[in-house]
Design an enzyme around this catalytic site. Structure first.
Site, mmCIF file in Angstrom:
data_model
loop_
_atom_site.group_PDB
_atom_site.id
_atom_site.type_symbol
_atom_site.label_atom_id
_atom_site.label_comp_id
_atom_site.label_asym_id
_atom_site.label_seq_id
_atom_site.Cartn_x
_atom_site.Cartn_y
_atom_site.Cartn_z
ATOM 1 N N TYR A 190 -9.709 -10.980 -6.672
ATOM 2 C CA TYR A 190 -8.803 -10.958 -7.816
ATOM 3 C C TYR A 190 -8.992 -12.167 -8.718
ATOM 4 C CZ TYR A 190 -6.425 -7.180 -5.399
ATOM 5 O OH TYR A 190 -6.148 -5.987 -4.781
ATOM 6 N N HIS A 199 -3.747 -9.253 3.616
ATOM 7 C CA HIS A 199 -5.178 -9.340 3.858
ATOM 8 C C HIS A 199 -5.445 -10.238 5.059
ATOM 9 C CE1 HIS A 199 -6.280 -8.310 -0.597
ATOM 10 N NE2 HIS A 199 -6.065 -7.231 0.138
ATOM 11 N N LYS A 238 -2.282 -2.475 8.002
ATOM 12 C CA LYS A 238 -3.365 -1.928 8.817
ATOM 13 C C LYS A 238 -3.284 -2.493 10.230
ATOM 14 C CE LYS A 238 -6.545 -1.200 4.956
ATOM 15 N NZ LYS A 238 -7.870 -1.511 4.376
ATOM 16 N N ARG A 251 0.856 -1.185 0.000
ATOM 17 C CA ARG A 251 0.000 0.000 0.000
ATOM 18 C C ARG A 251 0.892 1.236 0.000
ATOM 19 N NH1 ARG A 251 -1.937 -3.510 4.033
ATOM 20 N NH2 ARG A 251 -4.048 -4.338 3.659
ATOM 21 N N ARG A 264 -0.782 -2.062 -6.916
ATOM 22 C CA ARG A 264 -1.070 -3.143 -5.960
ATOM 23 C C ARG A 264 -2.045 -4.160 -6.573
ATOM 24 N NH1 ARG A 264 -1.273 -4.500 -0.386
ATOM 25 N NH2 ARG A 264 -3.339 -5.037 0.406
ATOM 26 N N HIS A 267 -2.611 2.411 -5.890
ATOM 27 C CA HIS A 267 -3.327 1.165 -5.625
ATOM 28 C C HIS A 267 -3.493 0.342 -6.894
ATOM 29 C CE1 HIS A 267 -4.802 -0.360 -1.852
ATOM 30 N NE2 HIS A 267 -5.828 -0.925 -2.449
#
Length: 366
Positions: free
Chosen positions: A345, A336, A238, A207, A313, A310
């Site tokens: 994806y 994730h 995150k 990110r 990414r 992004h």
């Protein structure tokens, strides 16, 4: 305990928290909440107006923010989103006459959900995704209150966020990525940085916030040889979750060139920051500057579609899956928490599979 959204927004104005005197009215005593000095309370007043004295709801929100920040370890951007969303909820409840958590009913919660969509509470009408994020914050708040015994029940448990249509990630082709990377940078300090940054983003799938937050010690280029395998980078995602991601040879070479010939010149203009990617003044590069670097490179490469950090990414993940990578490996690389997030994806690469099947199978068409 209570789950919440993870969108980053600017926090509203700070409100001073005071403890309300104990009520002398007969009947069961309303729950008293502890103040949370480390987390700002959600204000009940509109921006630009004098803040009213905080209610028990405001103090209950502050306790929840304290819990999410300390016990759950949420990032500052995530807490800012909680604070802003719940500030709007507090204002709505105040307008509805609710002064303490036990006053809130399911009708109040559903009314707030409608207000998010039509702006009838005086706030901005939100799109489906933004409204869903706010509802998740409200659900987490009520779940926290119920589990902590501040309320006897959870009025938001059966109120669900609005569902947004599934939006597929936008990836660009390998050829387009190559053109962007080759168009990036010159043999100057900032040019070497630009090429290293974009190579890094595509090589790791990081990110943009993870990339600009990197420090020099988070990179291990020494491992980048045939005996030890690819170079390694430590990323903080995150919630400050740490993961190790391999760095491909193209990205490693671009970073090494920047570290040897570019970064020392930029660092000499600053105050000795350990940041990996520096701006022209020797400080840490911003997310906005990184975005501009990519935009300029895309224009030089004559890429007409919209491209953002992004996008690299998304392209990283899509190209890995098209190359045969396992979805759970891609999940780990992207950071994730759930594989279901990564599986979106596979919907993109399914188009490629259909094309190959139609062209190769003898009875696919006809």
């Amino acid at each position: 305990m209570g789950p919440g959204p993870s969108a980053g927004m600017a926090p509203p104005a700070e409100t001073t928290v005071t403890t309300a005197p104990e009520s002398k009215a007969p009947g069961p005593e309303a729950p008293q909440f502890q103040t949370a000095p480390a987390v700002e309370a959600a204000p009940a007043a509109e921006p630009g107006k004098a803040a009213a004295a905080p209610t028990r709801i405001d103090r209950g929100v502050t306790d929840y923010l304290q819990h999410m920040g300390v016990e759950r370890g949420l990032a500052a951007n995530t807490l800012a989103a909680y604070r802003r969303d719940l500030a709007r909820y507090s204002r709505y409840l105040a307008g509805a006459g609710c002064q303490q958590p036990t006053d809130i009913t399911r009708q109040h919660v559903t009314g707030f959900v409608r207000a998010l969509s039509d702006g009838s509470d005086g706030g901005s009408a939100l799109g489906v995704r933004s409204a869903a994020r706010t509802v998740v914050a409200v659900r987490g708040l009520h779940k926290f209150w119920a589990l902590e015994g501040h309320t006897a029940s959870d009025p938001a448990s059966e109120v669900h966020p609005p569902m947004a249509g599934k939006r597929l990630p936008k990836a660009i082709t390998v050829d387009e990525v190559t053109r962007i990377l080759e168009a990036a940078g010159t043999d100057t300090a900032t040019g070497l940085r630009d090429r290293a940054l974009l190579e890094f983003l595509y090589s790791t799938g990081a990110r943009i916030s993870e990339a600009v937050g990197l420090e020099v010690d988070d990179i291990s280029l020494a491992a980048g040889n045939k005996e030890q395998g690819p170079a390694i980078v430590r990323l903080f995602g995150k919630g400050s979750k740490e993961r190790l991601v391999p760095l491909g040879s193209y990205g490693a070479r671009a970073l090494e060139a920047y570290l040897v010939r570019g970064r020392p010149l930029l660092a000499a203009k600053g105050k000795g920051t350990p940041a990996l990617f520096l701006n022209a003044r020797g400080g840490r590069i911003s997310r906005q500057s990184a975005w501009t670097i990519l935009k300029v490179a895309a224009e030089k490469a004559n890429i007409t579609r919209d491209v953002s950090p992004h996008t690299l990414r998304h392209s990283f993940a899509t190209h890995l899956l098209e190359g045969g990578a396992d979805v759970r490996v891609v999940q780990e690389l992207l950071g994730h928490a759930s594989v279901t997030t990564t599986q979106v994806y596979t919907l993109v690469t399914a188009d490629t599979l259909r094309e190959v099947y139609a062209a190769a199978h003898p009875r696919a068409l006809g």
